[in-house]
Design an enzyme around this catalytic site. Structure first.
Site, PDB file in Angstrom:
ATOM      1  N   ARG A   1      28.188 -44.726   9.251  1.00 38.01           N
ATOM      2  CA  ARG A   1      27.539 -43.823  10.197  1.00 38.01           C
ATOM      3  C   ARG A   1      26.012 -43.907  10.173  1.00 38.01           C
ATOM      4  O   ARG A   1      25.368 -43.985  11.220  1.00 38.01           O
ATOM      5  CB  ARG A   1      27.969 -42.373   9.933  1.00 38.01           C
ATOM      6  CG  ARG A   1      29.290 -42.025  10.585  1.00 38.01           C
ATOM      7  CD  ARG A   1      30.037 -41.010   9.773  1.00 38.01           C
ATOM      8  NE  ARG A   1      30.563 -41.670   8.599  1.00 38.01           N
ATOM      9  CZ  ARG A   1      31.771 -42.249   8.539  1.00 38.01           C
ATOM     10  NH1 ARG A   1      32.574 -42.166   9.561  1.00 38.01           N
ATOM     11  NH2 ARG A   1      32.168 -42.884   7.450  1.00 38.01           N
ATOM     12  N   THR A   2      25.430 -43.862   8.979  1.00 39.10           N
ATOM     13  CA  THR A   2      23.961 -43.847   8.919  1.00 39.10           C
ATOM     14  C   THR A   2      23.415 -45.143   9.520  1.00 39.10           C
ATOM     15  O   THR A   2      22.518 -45.121  10.375  1.00 39.10           O
ATOM     16  CB  THR A   2      23.493 -43.670   7.462  1.00 39.10           C
ATOM     17  OG1 THR A   2      24.114 -42.505   6.931  1.00 39.10           O
ATOM     18  CG2 THR A   2      21.983 -43.518   7.384  1.00 39.10           C
TER      19      THR A   2
ATOM     20  N   LYS B   1      18.355 -63.857  -4.840  1.00 42.41           N
ATOM     21  CA  LYS B   1      17.595 -64.705  -5.781  1.00 42.41           C
ATOM     22  C   LYS B   1      16.879 -63.876  -6.833  1.00 42.41           C
ATOM     23  O   LYS B   1      16.117 -64.406  -7.627  1.00 42.41           O
ATOM     24  CB  LYS B   1      16.558 -65.530  -5.005  1.00 42.41           C
ATOM     25  CG  LYS B   1      17.139 -66.417  -3.923  1.00 42.41           C
ATOM     26  CD  LYS B   1      15.997 -67.097  -3.150  1.00 42.41           C
ATOM     27  CE  LYS B   1      16.521 -67.834  -1.933  1.00 42.41           C
ATOM     28  NZ  LYS B   1      15.412 -68.227  -1.028  1.00 42.41           N
TER      29      LYS B   1
ATOM     30  N   ARG C   1      18.542 -47.682   2.515  1.00 42.47           N
ATOM     31  CA  ARG C   1      19.531 -47.021   1.643  1.00 42.47           C
ATOM     32  C   ARG C   1      19.633 -47.853   0.374  1.00 42.47           C
ATOM     33  O   ARG C   1      19.802 -49.076   0.447  1.00 42.47           O
ATOM     34  CB  ARG C   1      20.891 -46.918   2.328  1.00 42.47           C
ATOM     35  CG  ARG C   1      21.986 -46.494   1.359  1.00 42.47           C
ATOM     36  CD  ARG C   1      23.303 -46.201   2.019  1.00 42.47           C
ATOM     37  NE  ARG C   1      23.244 -44.961   2.776  1.00 42.47           N
ATOM     38  CZ  ARG C   1      24.317 -44.373   3.325  1.00 42.47           C
ATOM     39  NH1 ARG C   1      25.516 -44.915   3.171  1.00 42.47           N
ATOM     40  NH2 ARG C   1      24.189 -43.254   4.010  1.00 42.47           N
TER      41      ARG C   1
ATOM     42  N   HIS D   1      19.503 -37.253   0.954  1.00 44.73           N
ATOM     43  CA  HIS D   1      19.878 -37.953   2.189  1.00 44.73           C
ATOM     44  C   HIS D   1      19.295 -37.092   3.320  1.00 44.73           C
ATOM     45  O   HIS D   1      20.015 -36.359   3.994  1.00 44.73           O
ATOM     46  CB  HIS D   1      21.397 -38.040   2.266  1.00 44.73           C
ATOM     47  CG  HIS D   1      21.927 -38.983   3.306  1.00 44.73           C
ATOM     48  ND1 HIS D   1      21.163 -39.497   4.331  1.00 44.73           N
ATOM     49  CD2 HIS D   1      23.175 -39.502   3.478  1.00 44.73           C
ATOM     50  CE1 HIS D   1      21.918 -40.285   5.077  1.00 44.73           C
ATOM     51  NE2 HIS D   1      23.132 -40.308   4.581  1.00 44.73           N
TER      52      HIS D   1
HETATM   53  C1  NCD Z   1      27.313 -39.899   2.770  1.00 45.69           C
HETATM   54  C2  NCD Z   1      26.395 -40.683   1.862  1.00 45.69           C
HETATM   55  O1  NCD Z   1      26.256 -41.894   1.992  1.00 45.69           O
HETATM   56  O2  NCD Z   1      25.767 -40.024   1.032  1.00 45.69           O
HETATM   57  N1  NCD Z   1      27.713 -40.627   3.886  1.00 45.69           N
HETATM   58  C3  NCD Z   1      26.960 -40.554   5.039  1.00 45.69           C
HETATM   59  O3  NCD Z   1      25.840 -41.005   5.088  1.00 45.69           O
HETATM   60  N2  NCD Z   1      27.489 -39.937   6.095  1.00 45.69           N
HETATM   61  C4  NCD Z   1      28.420 -39.210   2.083  1.00 45.69           C
HETATM   62  C5  NCD Z   1      29.355 -40.002   1.205  1.00 45.69           C
HETATM   63  O4  NCD Z   1      29.237 -41.214   1.050  1.00 45.69           O
HETATM   64  O5  NCD Z   1      30.263 -39.366   0.658  1.00 45.69           O
END
Ligand code: NCD
Length: 356
Positions: free
Chosen positions: A85-86, A115, A136, A173
């Site tokens: 999703r993100t 590398k 991320r 997040h």
């Molecule tokens: C979450 C995350 O990556 O922290 N997912 C997201 O971005 N919607 C929640 C999760 O992974 O449980």
């Protein structure tokens, strides 16, 4: 991994959490890294909520004008951890605003990271080519480190870039919390007097860390937070201290039924298997809280059920998913869709400063 107070030890050892202080938004998003919800005030959320609502309306009317907003801008997608999703909502958001998206052709694992290149050099490469980098990374404090090095790079090159965190280890997040707050605002028409119950892995879940802190902006309006988790997965004590210092009433329990029937918002989460060092520790608690239609029967008729997704054991069996999904109180698909609108609003504000 954790000390006696449920605090991540890594928080004390990552120097970039001290070395880099993210800028406050204070009504102006332009050119600012988005690293933590601590940067936001209530007025900043309202700006994003209004923009997201306007964008949503315009998307539904197929308004082509939106593609002028980020025309000529480039977003780099840098995901060192799995994401559906993100990652996709940021990419869709950028494209719907008329911008372009770049990423390492075969994923970041086949960039020079393969590398042995370090994070600082990888983000600076992206910073040379893109206007915004969505990052991320599994290590707590990684987005602080990235912002620190991008600031240094920006002093050297002609086209500055910004970092937006798409998940910082077990820390925060921030953009998920923005879309979660927007979903509550949209569904409940405000935050006054709400009881918000977060359930599951509150220790390792970065979404609940950010969301809990954002709710604190809406005091004093009688909001109440309930944290339901196994004893070993409680909300970090520093977050509890912060919330209570801001006047939020916090109630912690391992007994869901103690609070479920009083909750306006039920925020369900996955046990973060990948954060466990010992698989037996995960196995011992993975099934402690499973949402099923019979559990949901204890919730209020006007409650909403949220989940950042992905879901695994914690939301019934595969067959039960469908039954839960048909419950009008389950709003996680709306929540998921809102992710794109909030991220469009954020990209527009950060890259162009425009109000859409
Ligand atoms: C979450 C995350 O990556 O922290 N997912 C997201 O971005 N919607 C929640 C999760 O992974 O449980």
């Amino acid at each position: 991994m954790f000390n006696g107070e449920n605090e991540p030890l890594a928080a004390q050892t990552n120097p970039f959490l001290q070395r880099y202080t993210p800028p406050t938004i204070d009504g102006n998003f332009t050119g600012k890294h988005i690293i933590t919800v601590d940067q936001f005030e209530r007025k900043d959320l309202q700006i994003l909520f209004d923009a997201a609502t306007s964008i949503r309306k315009r998307i539904r009317q197929s308004d082509r004008g939106l593609t002028e907003v980020c025309d000529g801008k480039v977003m780099a997608s840098l995901f060192f951890e799995a994401s559906t999703r993100t990652d996709m909502s940021f990419q869709a958001a950028m494209r719907r605003l008329g911008g372009e998206v770049i990423a390492a052709s075969n994923g970041v694992q086949f960039s020079s990271v393969y590398k042995g290149e370090n994070l600082a050099d990888t983000v600076r490469a992206a910073g040379c080519y893109a206007d915004v980098i969505v990052l991320r990374h599994p290590q707590l404090g990684s987005s602080y480190e990235a912002a620190y090095y991008i600031d240094k790079l920006n002093q050297r090159i002609k086209n500055p870039s910004v970092i937006i965190s798409g998940g910082d280890g077990i820390g925060e997040h921030p953009t998920q919390a923005l879309l979660d707050m927007y979903t509550i605002y949209d569904q409940k028409k405000g935050f006054d007097g709400l009881t918000i119950t977060m359930v599951g892995d509150l220790r390792n879940g970065r979404t609940v860390h950010s969301l809990a802190k954002l709710t604190a902006l809406y005091e004093p309006h009688g909001m109440r937070l309930c944290f339901v988790s196994p004893q070993s997965l409680k909300m970090p004590s520093s977050t509890i201290t912060l919330l209570t210092s801001k006047g939020i009433t916090v109630f912690e329990t391992s007994d869901l039924l103690e609070v479920l029937g009083q909750s306006d918002v039920i925020y369900w989460t996955r046990v973060q298997e990948e954060r466990f060092e010992n698989p037996t520790d995960y196995a011992a608690i993975k099934d402690d809280f499973i949402m099923t239609p019979s559990v949901m029967a204890h919730a209020r008729p006007d409650a909403i059920l949220m989940h950042p997704l992905p879901r695994k054991n914690e939301m019934g069996t595969r067959d039960d998913h469908d039954i839960l999904d048909e419950d009008p109180r389950a709003v996680y698909f709306e929540q998921m869709e809102n992710g794109m609108f909030i991220r469009m609003a954020l990209l527009a504000k950060v890259l162009r400063g425009v109000y859409v």
